[in-house]
Design an enzyme around this catalytic site. Sequence first.
Site, PDB file in Angstrom:
ATOM      1  N   HIS A   1       0.840  -1.314   0.548  1.00  0.00           N
ATOM      2  CA  HIS A   1      -0.373   0.171  -0.303  1.00  0.00           C
ATOM      3  C   HIS A   1       1.027   1.218  -0.161  1.00  0.00           C
ATOM      4  O   HIS A   1       1.871   1.478   0.630  1.00  0.00           O
ATOM      5  CB  HIS A   1      -0.731   0.350   1.374  1.00  0.00           C
TER       6      HIS A   1
ATOM      7  N   ASN B   1       7.652  -4.396   4.040  1.00  0.00           N
ATOM      8  CA  ASN B   1       6.493  -3.969   3.961  1.00  0.00           C
ATOM      9  C   ASN B   1       5.771  -4.313   5.817  1.00  0.00           C
ATOM     10  O   ASN B   1       5.349  -3.251   6.215  1.00  0.00           O
ATOM     11  CB  ASN B   1       5.949  -4.479   3.040  1.00  0.00           C
TER      12      ASN B   1
END
Length: 351
Positions: free
Chosen positions: A239, A269
């Site tokens: 994201h 991440n």
Amino acid sequence: MRLTLKFAFLLILAQASVRSAHSQNSAKSGCALNLDISSPPYSPLIIDANTKIVMPVMEGTARVIHLTEGERVTVSCLGNGNVMKATNMQLNPTVCTSSSKLQLVNGTELPYAALACSKANREVLVEKPKSCANGLGTLISNGYQFGNEFISLYDMCHDKDFALNYYSVDTVYGRSANAADRRNQRPSFSQDIYYPGLNVSKLYTQVTQTETIANILGSKELATHYIKPKTQYFLSRGHLAPNGDFIDADSQRASFYFMNTAPQFPTFNGGNWKFLEEGIRNEAFARQLDLTVYTGTFSVMTLADINGLPKPIYLAFDKNNNVKNEDIICPDVCDQIPWVTEAILLKPFCN
Ligand SMILES: *[C@@H]1O[C@H](CO)[C@@H](O)[C@H](O)[C@H]1NC(C)=O
Ligand SMILES: *[C@@H]1O[C@H](CO)[C@@H](O)[C@H](O)[C@H]1NC(C)=O
């Protein structure tokens, strides 16, 4: 059309603005809507007189929306064909009563639990007339259609020609930053009408990305050295505007667009990057400030090929095997961020 997907991230922090204090009223009079114990199956969004989503704050262990007695809010079930079941209407003007209920225009008072929508609130994407990233990108706003108005959740700067994402812009709401819905439903990512001719979901599969990288590096063996399916070593959908910055579950779901991602190794991440995102939310909460956060990509990741030479890694090529020739230096977006010249930390990058 040349197609690239880029790898590393750059995050630019952040605008501080004091949020209106209306959600800080004491629970003694007016409405205290406990989302944890009284949410209907499909919760509405409560929209205030300034066309802002009213967000909960933590009270003990409960997520609570506060409204003052007499405050006018619109109980909203947004998206095509979505209505509040009790009225069959999408937008329901109400007034908060002293008994913690919401009074419809015809006088009927309903508790929060009776405000179910017929389905989940659903976002729309709206392309803005202005470009981004020095004219290379298209600014796509992700948010809710609210009657004739648009309530923005976040913006994405997407390059249609090169099939890459420069940055996303979202807001971390300090007072509510610790009151996000924690059910953590993770839908699949949507490409909507973007990336024509590409199946981004397929390009991201571990099988396909291993093949792509093997082609770039000239070695299947090397590719399986870098990409190890079912471990932390493959390229996941990272994201840009974080899922965790959004407070209600429907707005969290609206973050799952490929135009809001860059490829990221899960080690990063779910590691340093996750701590950075959490750190920003913690800071916003500690200071009770809203922060505008720009999250973008920077340059193109390289991996050593069969001859030890660094090769830029892309998830897709066009039919002529083209990618963008020059290294894409992060476009200077400082002139799009008026406060940035004031920010001592960022000043060196902007002059
Ligand atoms: C007010 O509207 C609600 C929802 O449409 C309905 O259920 C209720 O009977 C109405 N009350 C009055 C007093 O008309
Ligand atoms: C994209 O590829 C996936 C397999 O990874 C497949 O399930 C899906 O149907 C494809 N989507 C389209 C629009 O072709």
